[in-house]
Design a protein around this motif. Structure first.
Motif, PDB file in Angstrom:
ATOM      1  N   VAL A  45      -5.268   1.640   6.763  1.00  0.00           N
ATOM      2  CA  VAL A  45      -4.233   2.664   6.629  1.00  0.00           C
ATOM      3  C   VAL A  45      -4.852   3.989   6.217  1.00  0.00           C
ATOM      4  O   VAL A  45      -4.458   5.059   6.711  1.00  0.00           O
ATOM      5  CB  VAL A  45      -3.147   2.211   5.628  1.00  0.00           C
ATOM      6  CG1 VAL A  45      -2.164   3.347   5.352  1.00  0.00           C
ATOM      7  CG2 VAL A  45      -2.400   1.001   6.173  1.00  0.00           C
ATOM      8  N   ASN A  46      -5.817   3.963   5.295  1.00  0.00           N
ATOM      9  CA  ASN A  46      -6.528   5.192   4.934  1.00  0.00           C
ATOM     10  C   ASN A  46      -7.088   5.882   6.171  1.00  0.00           C
ATOM     11  O   ASN A  46      -6.958   7.099   6.340  1.00  0.00           O
ATOM     12  CB  ASN A  46      -7.679   4.882   3.973  1.00  0.00           C
ATOM     13  CG  ASN A  46      -7.233   4.746   2.538  1.00  0.00           C
ATOM     14  OD1 ASN A  46      -6.185   5.255   2.152  1.00  0.00           O
ATOM     15  ND2 ASN A  46      -8.018   4.053   1.735  1.00  0.00           N
ATOM     16  N   GLN A  47      -7.714   5.108   7.014  1.00  0.00           N
ATOM     17  CA  GLN A  47      -8.337   5.667   8.214  1.00  0.00           C
ATOM     18  C   GLN A  47      -7.293   6.180   9.194  1.00  0.00           C
ATOM     19  O   GLN A  47      -7.414   7.285   9.737  1.00  0.00           O
ATOM     20  CB  GLN A  47      -9.219   4.613   8.885  1.00  0.00           C
ATOM     21  CG  GLN A  47      -9.958   5.129  10.115  1.00  0.00           C
ATOM     22  CD  GLN A  47     -10.913   4.094  10.688  1.00  0.00           C
ATOM     23  OE1 GLN A  47     -11.121   3.031  10.108  1.00  0.00           O
ATOM     24  NE2 GLN A  47     -11.499   4.400  11.835  1.00  0.00           N
ATOM     25  N   PHE A  48      -6.236   5.400   9.417  1.00  0.00           N
ATOM     26  CA  PHE A  48      -5.237   5.778  10.418  1.00  0.00           C
ATOM     27  C   PHE A  48      -4.418   6.984   9.979  1.00  0.00           C
ATOM     28  O   PHE A  48      -4.134   7.879  10.783  1.00  0.00           O
ATOM     29  CB  PHE A  48      -4.312   4.590  10.705  1.00  0.00           C
ATOM     30  CG  PHE A  48      -3.343   4.843  11.821  1.00  0.00           C
ATOM     31  CD1 PHE A  48      -3.776   5.001  13.125  1.00  0.00           C
ATOM     32  CD2 PHE A  48      -1.983   4.933  11.569  1.00  0.00           C
ATOM     33  CE1 PHE A  48      -2.892   5.244  14.159  1.00  0.00           C
ATOM     34  CE2 PHE A  48      -1.079   5.179  12.590  1.00  0.00           C
ATOM     35  CZ  PHE A  48      -1.541   5.334  13.898  1.00  0.00           C
ATOM     36  N   LEU A  49      -4.038   7.012   8.708  1.00  0.00           N
ATOM     37  CA  LEU A  49      -3.189   8.102   8.215  1.00  0.00           C
ATOM     38  C   LEU A  49      -3.989   9.240   7.591  1.00  0.00           C
ATOM     39  O   LEU A  49      -3.412  10.235   7.160  1.00  0.00           O
ATOM     40  CB  LEU A  49      -2.187   7.564   7.189  1.00  0.00           C
ATOM     41  CG  LEU A  49      -1.202   6.500   7.670  1.00  0.00           C
ATOM     42  CD1 LEU A  49      -0.221   6.157   6.563  1.00  0.00           C
ATOM     43  CD2 LEU A  49      -0.452   6.956   8.924  1.00  0.00           C
ATOM     44  N   CYS A 195       1.962   2.642  -1.540  1.00  0.00           N
ATOM     45  CA  CYS A 195       1.954   4.013  -2.047  1.00  0.00           C
ATOM     46  C   CYS A 195       0.724   4.729  -1.505  1.00  0.00           C
ATOM     47  O   CYS A 195      -0.372   4.157  -1.475  1.00  0.00           O
ATOM     48  CB  CYS A 195       1.905   4.028  -3.574  1.00  0.00           C
ATOM     49  SG  CYS A 195       3.411   3.482  -4.395  1.00  0.00           S
ATOM     50  N   LEU A 196       0.900   5.973  -1.099  1.00  0.00           N
ATOM     51  CA  LEU A 196      -0.197   6.825  -0.660  1.00  0.00           C
ATOM     52  C   LEU A 196      -0.353   7.973  -1.651  1.00  0.00           C
ATOM     53  O   LEU A 196       0.639   8.521  -2.119  1.00  0.00           O
ATOM     54  CB  LEU A 196       0.079   7.414   0.723  1.00  0.00           C
ATOM     55  CG  LEU A 196       0.486   6.464   1.843  1.00  0.00           C
ATOM     56  CD1 LEU A 196       0.838   7.263   3.102  1.00  0.00           C
ATOM     57  CD2 LEU A 196      -0.621   5.468   2.147  1.00  0.00           C
ATOM     58  N   THR A 197      -1.568   8.320  -1.965  1.00  0.00           N
ATOM     59  CA  THR A 197      -1.805   9.508  -2.784  1.00  0.00           C
ATOM     60  C   THR A 197      -3.199  10.042  -2.487  1.00  0.00           C
ATOM     61  O   THR A 197      -4.075   9.302  -2.039  1.00  0.00           O
ATOM     62  CB  THR A 197      -1.639   9.218  -4.285  1.00  0.00           C
ATOM     63  OG1 THR A 197      -1.740  10.439  -5.022  1.00  0.00           O
ATOM     64  CG2 THR A 197      -2.693   8.244  -4.783  1.00  0.00           C
ATOM     65  N   GLN A 198      -3.381  11.323  -2.758  1.00  0.00           N
ATOM     66  CA  GLN A 198      -4.677  11.959  -2.558  1.00  0.00           C
ATOM     67  C   GLN A 198      -5.335  12.246  -3.908  1.00  0.00           C
ATOM     68  O   GLN A 198      -6.399  12.871  -3.957  1.00  0.00           O
ATOM     69  CB  GLN A 198      -4.509  13.263  -1.755  1.00  0.00           C
ATOM     70  CG  GLN A 198      -3.602  13.148  -0.538  1.00  0.00           C
ATOM     71  CD  GLN A 198      -3.840  11.907   0.303  1.00  0.00           C
ATOM     72  OE1 GLN A 198      -4.973  11.641   0.717  1.00  0.00           O
ATOM     73  NE2 GLN A 198      -2.797  11.135   0.551  1.00  0.00           N
ATOM     74  N   ASP A 199      -4.701  11.813  -4.984  1.00  0.00           N
ATOM     75  CA  ASP A 199      -5.138  12.094  -6.345  1.00  0.00           C
ATOM     76  C   ASP A 199      -5.712  10.830  -6.986  1.00  0.00           C
ATOM     77  O   ASP A 199      -5.019   9.811  -7.094  1.00  0.00           O
ATOM     78  CB  ASP A 199      -3.952  12.620  -7.164  1.00  0.00           C
ATOM     79  CG  ASP A 199      -4.335  12.993  -8.575  1.00  0.00           C
ATOM     80  OD1 ASP A 199      -4.398  12.085  -9.430  1.00  0.00           O
ATOM     81  OD2 ASP A 199      -4.560  14.196  -8.833  1.00  0.00           O
ATOM     82  N   ALA A 234      -0.357  -8.913   3.923  1.00  0.00           N
ATOM     83  CA  ALA A 234      -1.405  -7.948   4.258  1.00  0.00           C
ATOM     84  C   ALA A 234      -2.146  -8.391   5.516  1.00  0.00           C
ATOM     85  O   ALA A 234      -2.463  -7.576   6.405  1.00  0.00           O
ATOM     86  CB  ALA A 234      -2.376  -7.799   3.086  1.00  0.00           C
ATOM     87  N   ALA A 235      -2.394  -9.690   5.610  1.00  0.00           N
ATOM     88  CA  ALA A 235      -3.097 -10.223   6.784  1.00  0.00           C
ATOM     89  C   ALA A 235      -2.279 -10.038   8.055  1.00  0.00           C
ATOM     90  O   ALA A 235      -2.806  -9.620   9.102  1.00  0.00           O
ATOM     91  CB  ALA A 235      -3.400 -11.708   6.563  1.00  0.00           C
ATOM     92  N   PHE A 236      -0.986 -10.331   7.993  1.00  0.00           N
ATOM     93  CA  PHE A 236      -0.130 -10.126   9.154  1.00  0.00           C
ATOM     94  C   PHE A 236      -0.075  -8.641   9.543  1.00  0.00           C
ATOM     95  O   PHE A 236      -0.097  -8.294  10.727  1.00  0.00           O
ATOM     96  CB  PHE A 236       1.277 -10.647   8.886  1.00  0.00           C
ATOM     97  CG  PHE A 236       1.393 -12.145   8.826  1.00  0.00           C
ATOM     98  CD1 PHE A 236       0.592 -12.954   9.616  1.00  0.00           C
ATOM     99  CD2 PHE A 236       2.315 -12.750   7.984  1.00  0.00           C
ATOM    100  CE1 PHE A 236       0.701 -14.336   9.569  1.00  0.00           C
ATOM    101  CE2 PHE A 236       2.433 -14.127   7.924  1.00  0.00           C
ATOM    102  CZ  PHE A 236       1.622 -14.927   8.712  1.00  0.00           C
ATOM    103  N   LEU A 237       0.000  -7.771   8.551  1.00  0.00           N
ATOM    104  CA  LEU A 237       0.038  -6.334   8.836  1.00  0.00           C
ATOM    105  C   LEU A 237      -1.248  -5.870   9.515  1.00  0.00           C
ATOM    106  O   LEU A 237      -1.213  -4.986  10.389  1.00  0.00           O
ATOM    107  CB  LEU A 237       0.266  -5.538   7.547  1.00  0.00           C
ATOM    108  CG  LEU A 237       1.700  -5.576   7.016  1.00  0.00           C
ATOM    109  CD1 LEU A 237       1.763  -5.081   5.576  1.00  0.00           C
ATOM    110  CD2 LEU A 237       2.631  -4.740   7.904  1.00  0.00           C
ATOM    111  N   ASN A 238      -2.368  -6.463   9.163  1.00  0.00           N
ATOM    112  CA  ASN A 238      -3.623  -6.117   9.828  1.00  0.00           C
ATOM    113  C   ASN A 238      -3.575  -6.467  11.313  1.00  0.00           C
ATOM    114  O   ASN A 238      -4.144  -5.754  12.154  1.00  0.00           O
ATOM    115  CB  ASN A 238      -4.795  -6.830   9.151  1.00  0.00           C
ATOM    116  CG  ASN A 238      -5.140  -6.216   7.803  1.00  0.00           C
ATOM    117  OD1 ASN A 238      -5.012  -4.999   7.624  1.00  0.00           O
ATOM    118  ND2 ASN A 238      -5.572  -7.034   6.854  1.00  0.00           N
ATOM    119  N   VAL A 239      -2.884  -7.555  11.650  1.00  0.00           N
ATOM    120  CA  VAL A 239      -2.707  -7.923  13.055  1.00  0.00           C
ATOM    121  C   VAL A 239      -1.781  -6.927  13.746  1.00  0.00           C
ATOM    122  O   VAL A 239      -2.093  -6.396  14.817  1.00  0.00           O
ATOM    123  CB  VAL A 239      -2.148  -9.360  13.179  1.00  0.00           C
ATOM    124  CG1 VAL A 239      -1.812  -9.676  14.641  1.00  0.00           C
ATOM    125  CG2 VAL A 239      -3.138 -10.369  12.627  1.00  0.00           C
TER     126      VAL A 239
END
Length: 362
Positions: A45-49, A195-199, A234-239
């Motif tokens: 997700v870090n990479q994609f977003l 949750c996403l954050t840049q801090d 998490a594993a299913f989401l990776n798929v």
């Protein structure tokens, strides 16, 4: 031919096999909380977003509550929330002891640009909601919030994969909150959120809060809770993430077909900007003052639809609040969600279109 609004059992056989293999891998590893799959999801997700920190948690509602707590928002504070949204946006505010202050939306259901008129000396934050997958104008909003000294918590539960000026939904505010509920564009096979954050300090606090305040086991820096994501989800989401972009292209293709074929219907207001990058085509919501008639007609013709949402949050008992929410209430009364998901066939979409045109007598 009966067409459901959404049928989550319509997986193709190849996807089912991949999910079964992933389940077997997790079962064989014997690790069901944390571990490699959770770390892999965060990294992906870090990479994609293009987010610095992506912190998985138990669900999208928890993500909102964790964000509020990490930002120190609590009793005596006010948080501006759009009147048209899913209840979680306001519910999380109440759960931390703060007060949701509702404000009207524009015609698309997004927080109106004049939200600063709701600011008082108690206002500490606002929660813009990217409703139906369409992003609020975040550049202007974050600049205004900064000038007013307010925190921004993005409710991007419906907007995974929406980008504005190349920047993803959820990465504009102090914290962005995602939901991976099964009906979402990127959905788990159960409950999950992020949750996403840049801090870096906020990321540290979020990680503590979702795991009983523990930096390591049996050391507790603060009062937290258990909001860890299940390893299997998490594993299913990776798929599912592997197929996300292809599924998005399908959603946009179907949305374009709706737009092309229904644009001549003067009684029907179509969603704005759904083909643009700042809309992930999560929902295709049309508006008409004959909404209930249209919904009933489509049901009789085998077409399932949904209403997101029939009552504005400010009119619900636990959150009842006075105010002029004209646009939000109009959307609640006139909005109808048509089927839009990658498992729809072209024939089904054509049947839906024909039924709508037939209703309006064209």
């Amino acid at each position: 031919m009966s067409i459901p609004f959404l049928d989550l059992s319509r997986w193709d056989e190849a996807l089912k096999r991949r999910l079964c293999r992933k389940f077997s891998e997790v079962l064989d590893a014997g690790l069901f909380s944390g571990g490699e799959e959770v770390a892999k999801l965060s990294d992906a997700v870090n990479q994609f977003l293009k987010s610095r920190f992506s912190i998985p948690c138990a669900n999208g509602t928890d993500a909102l509550e964790l964000a509020l707590r990490a930002l120190g928002i609590g009793p005596g504070d006010e948080v501006i929330v759009p009147a048209m949204t899913w209840v979680s946006s306001a519910e999380a505010v109440v759960m931390v002891g703060a007060k949701p202050v509702f404000w009207d939306t524009d015609e698309n259901g997004l927080l109106k640009d004049d939200w600063e008129n709701a600011v008082t000396k108690r206002t500490k934050a606002l929660i813009p909601v990217h409703l139906y997958g369409k992003m609020v104008r975040m550049e202007a909003l974050t600049e205004k919030a900064k000038n007013l000294g307010l925190k921004v918590i993005e409710d991007a539960a419906q907007a995974f994969g929406s980008f504005q000026h190349g920047k993803a939904a959820g990465t504009w505010g102090d914290v962005g909150c995602l939901s991976f509920y099964p009906t979402k564009n990127l959905g788990a096979l159960g409950e999950a959120g992020m949750c996403l954050t840049q801090d870096a300090e906020l990321a540290r606090r979020l990680c503590l809060l979702l795991n009983h305040g523990q930096p390591v086991r049996d050391e507790h820096e603060l009062v937290g809770r258990n909001s860890r994501i299940d390893t299997i989800q998490a594993a299913f989401l990776n798929v599912f993430l592997e197929d996300f972009e292809a599924n998005q292209r399908k959603r946009k293709t179907l949305a374009k077909r709706y737009l092309d074929e229904l644009s001549a219907l003067s009684e029907l207001r179509l969603p704005e900007g759904i083909l643009e990058s700042d809309h992930n085509a999560h929902l295709f919501v049309v508006q008409t003052d004959r909404r209930d008639e249209l919904k009933s007609f489509l049901a009789k013709n085998g077409v399932g639809t949904a209403i997101h949402y029939p009552t504005v949050v400010s009119d619900l008992g636990p959150f009842e609040s006075t105010g002029n929410f004209e646009n939000a209430r109009k959307l609640a009364a006139e909005g109808l969600s048509l089927p839009l998901n990658p498992n729809l066939s072209d024939a089904e979409v054509l049947q839906i279109i024909a039924s709508i045109i037939g209703f309006f007598g064209q």
